[in-house]
Design an enzyme around this catalytic site. Structure first.
Site, PDB file in Angstrom:
ATOM      1  CG  ASP A 119      -2.248  -5.408  -2.738  1.00 58.60           C
ATOM      2  OD1 ASP A 119      -1.388  -5.991  -2.734  1.00 58.60           O
ATOM      3  OD2 ASP A 119      -2.434  -3.881  -3.689  1.00 58.60           O
ATOM      4  CG  HIS A 175       4.628   2.640   2.229  1.00 55.45           C
ATOM      5  ND1 HIS A 175       3.804   3.520   0.597  1.00 55.45           N
ATOM      6  CD2 HIS A 175       3.949   1.528   1.491  1.00 55.45           C
ATOM      7  CE1 HIS A 175       2.984   2.903   0.251  1.00 55.45           C
ATOM      8  NE2 HIS A 175       2.367   1.917   1.011  1.00 55.45           N
ATOM      9  CG  ASP A 261       2.022  -4.526   3.941  1.00 60.15           C
ATOM     10  OD1 ASP A 261       0.994  -3.824   4.558  1.00 60.15           O
ATOM     11  OD2 ASP A 261       3.035  -3.666   2.939  1.00 60.15           O
TER      12      ASP A 261
END
Length: 472
Positions: A119, A175, A261
């Site tokens: 996303d 986060h 990530d």
């Protein structure tokens, strides 16, 4: 106790909004605050408003909620604006990805080296970037002293863009750094005993310091990596990738452990096809950025969205019902992570982990605290331009953001081979957006190994931009 006016844009994202509401209810220093919920989806907005109001009532929190579908109304006179809105939603992302795959780009053209998160669209997300600037300009006009807390992706491009083209106070949040906890847990070390630091750019951060009582714990990581058996890695859900084979492979090349990530935002070798994804990120999904992994996420999200609307209707029909019981009981059929989050909402001794409310508390009540934030580099990471947003630890108090000295500094291998190429892709994407020149997107794709011809790159960009009206 200091009351402030807070606005949450994109409040229809129920899980995120209720985390913030939960944190507010547990932060007595912000009692008396007024919270405006804004979303263009009336049904989801109404549901979150009902749940937020009831939640605060059950937590005995002195908070006042209002709602609106008008962006300008949500910004006027506010002290803090939290933006979590995704323009076009997941439907837009899916449409663009499908066009990309039709033209031979596995997982879409926005899946680029060092930017594989599903996303985190940077090449085609012009509507999202335009919305970022719209919020900033409205704040300049109607809330010039307010803070913008940027939560919506892409945080790296968005923070850099807003700080370059607007005078407002703003900061970006993510986060992913919390995955340091999983590294420590895997090695059997209580996180409370660890002196840690991460640095890089959003979705590209690295564990540069990992010590206990002055002892460098990287020796344990080196031992763990030397004995690592990828066959033993069994993710419990698609997002459980912090200790995946991809992490160990990146550590061996770059010399530091990628965090959060960053593990997903690796090189092409980890992302060529579904078989490759499973090899590096574990069966059966192969990360949340694979087709089955992203489908799992959307199904979970759909269940949560549906449950939110149902909960709101239940509270309206049965006003004496306990929202706490409905949330905890209703979450049992969801994944363990969603169930854990639901239970945590009512734990008065535990915040959600989102940094937005503690940041507001630090600024307003001088509750000095350490955060990991996205802000302009301004010398924090040598080798990166000062006007580029980096993600680094910082102390926040009434005086603002005070970034930590990055110690030890990031290795040259990471700066040259990872950060600089990622920064360059960000600069390309922002130039294409600012110039409204989709031909620049074609030039970016010509460097993509999935591109077999100039005609292929032109065709996919033309179809995406014409179908979605992005150049208008």
């Amino acid at each position: 106790m200091s009351s402030v006016n807070i606005s949450i844009i994109g409040a229809g994202s129920a899980v995120f909004s209720l985390r913030l509401v939960s944190d507010l209810c547990k932060t007595e220093g912000l009692y008396g605050s007024k919270v405006t919920l804004m979303d263009i989806n009336q049904d989801r907005l109404d549901a979150v408003y009902i749940l937020a109001s009831r939640f605060a009532e059950e937590m005995n929190a002195n908070l006042e909620f209002s709602k609106t579908t008008v962006l300008e109304e949500a910004i006027k006179g506010r002290d803090f604006v939290v933006n979590s809105a995704l323009i076009g939603g997941h439907d837009f992302l899916d449409r663009v990805r499908a066009i990309g795959e039709k033209h031979g780009y596995f997982r879409g053209i926005d899946s680029q080296e060092f930017n594989m998160v599903s996303d985190y669209y940077t090449l085609t997300n012009w509507n999202q970037l335009s919305f970022f600037l719209k919020i900033a300009k409205l704040m300049e006009r109607h809330a010039p002293d307010a803070w913008l807390l940027q939560a919506a992706n892409p945080v790296f491009e968005g923070t850099t863009l807003i700080r370059r083209y607007s005078s407002i106070k703003m900061v970006g949040f993510c986060h992913g750094h919390y995955d340091v906890r999983e590294v420590a847990e895997t090695l059997g070390i209580p996180i409370e005993e660890v002196d840690w630091q991460v640095a890089g750019v959003n979705h590209g951060i690295w564990l540069n310091r990992f010590k206990r009582n002055g002892e460098d714990l990287y020796a344990l990581i080196q031992k763990y990596a030397a004995n690592y058996d990828p066959r033993r890695f069994k993710p419990i859900n698609p997002f459980n990738v912090q200790m995946s084979p991809a992490t160990i492979d990146m550590y061996r090349f770059y010399g530091l452990v990628p965090i959060g990530d960053t593990v997903r935002n690796s090189g092409w070798k980890h992302h060529y096809n579904q078989e490759t994804l499973v090899k590096w990120y574990g069966a059966p999904w192969g990360s949340p950025d694979s087709e089955p992994g992203w489908q799992w996420y959307k199904e979970q999200l759909g269940q949560v969205t549906g449950a939110t609307v149902a909960l709101a209707k239940a509270i309206e029909q049965f006003p004496e019902a306990s929202l706490e019981k409905l949330i905890v009981e209703g979450s049992r059929g969801l994944s363990g992570d969603f169930a854990r989050q639901a239970a945590q909402l009512y734990n008065k001794n535990s915040l959600s982990g989102e940094q937005h409310i503690p940041f507001i508390d630090a600024i307003i009540n001088d509750s000095s605290a350490r955060f990991v934030l996205n802000t302009l580099n301004e010398g924090a990471i040598p080798g990166i331009e000062d006007n580029v947003a980096v993600e680094v630890p910082a102390l926040v108090d009434r005086e603002g953001i005070h970034t930590e000295a990055i110690d030890p500094p990031l290795p040259e291998r990471i700066v040259k081979w990872y950060l600089k190429p990622r920064v360059l892709r960000m600069e390309w994407a922002l130039e294409a957006f600012i110039e409204r020149d989709s031909d620049l997107i074609v030039e970016i794709l010509l460097k993509d190994p999935r591109t077999k011809s100039y005609e292929q790159a032109k065709a996919v960009v033309r179809e995406i931009f014409e179908t979605e009206g992005l150049s208008e």
